[in-house]
Enzyme design. Structure first.
Site: not given
Ligand SMILES: CC(=O)[C@@H](O)[C@H](O)COP(=O)(O)O
Ligand SMILES: NCC(=O)COP(=O)(O)O
Length: 239
Positions: A7, A10, A43, A45, A49, A70, A101, A151, A190
């Protein structure tokens, strides 16, 4: 072999801190692929953000592994997903005040809205997954809606201390068994990191793990390619 979805949200968080052009999550995704990512997760959103619409458009043209978009059950974002057609659509809860989340979808209480979102994604040829708490009732409700995967939210497990870790892991094991018995694909994500990921990777029939914040944090120190390769090595030993 357990599939690793990286993911890159960030990476975009750092860029958005100055509303500038770098670091680019598109380049991060390419480096993650070189490090061994089986998929790229992002994601979009409602509050934008971190990941921006431009990022999703370019990622869909440049990522050569699976894409996992996402989103909340938001009509605008769903429309973007159906136009761009990522491999997977993962429906997640969102609220503007959250730091990240907080919980899983309440598939039981919110089934109408979730069902409608699933239909839109399926009609666009997108595989569907629901981000849920490790609760057998939520797993059953997800299966009823005909999704391709669930998930399991590993946030409480990641935040657990001392003997509550075993309790949270037991919850994930039970929900994982429920998903396997129902024949639905099992994902997790997560809060997973290099220290806590192995017990989750060891859950029976665990197929895919989506990990972002800890990999991006590591990438700040060692680079994205190496950060992903390190996580890949851990999963290869566990799975
Ligand atoms: C669903 C999850 O846990 C993450 O994939 C999600 O993207 C968290 O949100 P942020 O990326 O905004 O922290
Ligand atoms: N769905 C979880 C994800 O994509 C990553 O979550 P995180 O490792 O950034 O907390």
């Amino acid at each position: 072999m357990i599939e690793l979805g990286v993911n890159i949200d960030h990476v975009a968080t750092v860029r958005q801190a100055r509303r500038t052009y770098e670091p680019d999550p598109v380049i991060a995704a390419a480096l993650a692929e070189q490090g061994g990512a089986d998929g790229i997760t992002f994601h979009l959103r409602e509050d934008r953000r971190h990941i921006q619409d431009r990022d999703v458009e370019v990622l869909m043209k440049t990522v050569s592994v699976k894409t996992n978009m996402e989103m909340a059950c938001d009509d605008v974002v769903l429309k973007i997903a159906c136009q761009l057609k990522p491999t997977w659509g993962l429906l997640v809860p969102e609220n503007r005040q959250e730091v990240t989340t907080e919980g899983g979808l309440d598939v039981i209480a919110d089934s109408g809205r979730i069902k409608n979102a699933i239909k839109q994604l399926k009609d666009a040829g997108i595989l569907t997954s629901l981000f849920i708490d490790p609760d057998p009732a939520q797993v059953h409700a997800s299966v009823e809606l005909g999704v391709d995967a669930v998930e399991l939210h590993t946030g409480p497990y990641a935040l657990a201390k001392h003997d509550s870790v075993a309790l949270e892991l037991a919850r994930l094991q039970q929900a994982g068994r429920t998903a396997s018995d129902a024949g639905i694909r099992l994902h997790a994500g997560h809060g997973l990191n290099y220290a806590n990921v192995r017990p989750i990777a060891g859950l029976p029939n665990m197929t895919e793990m989506n990990i972002g914040h800890s990999i991006v944090s590591r990438a700040v120190m060692v680079g994205m390619r190496e950060a992903v390769a390190e996580m890949r090595r851990i999963l290869d030993l566990a799975g």
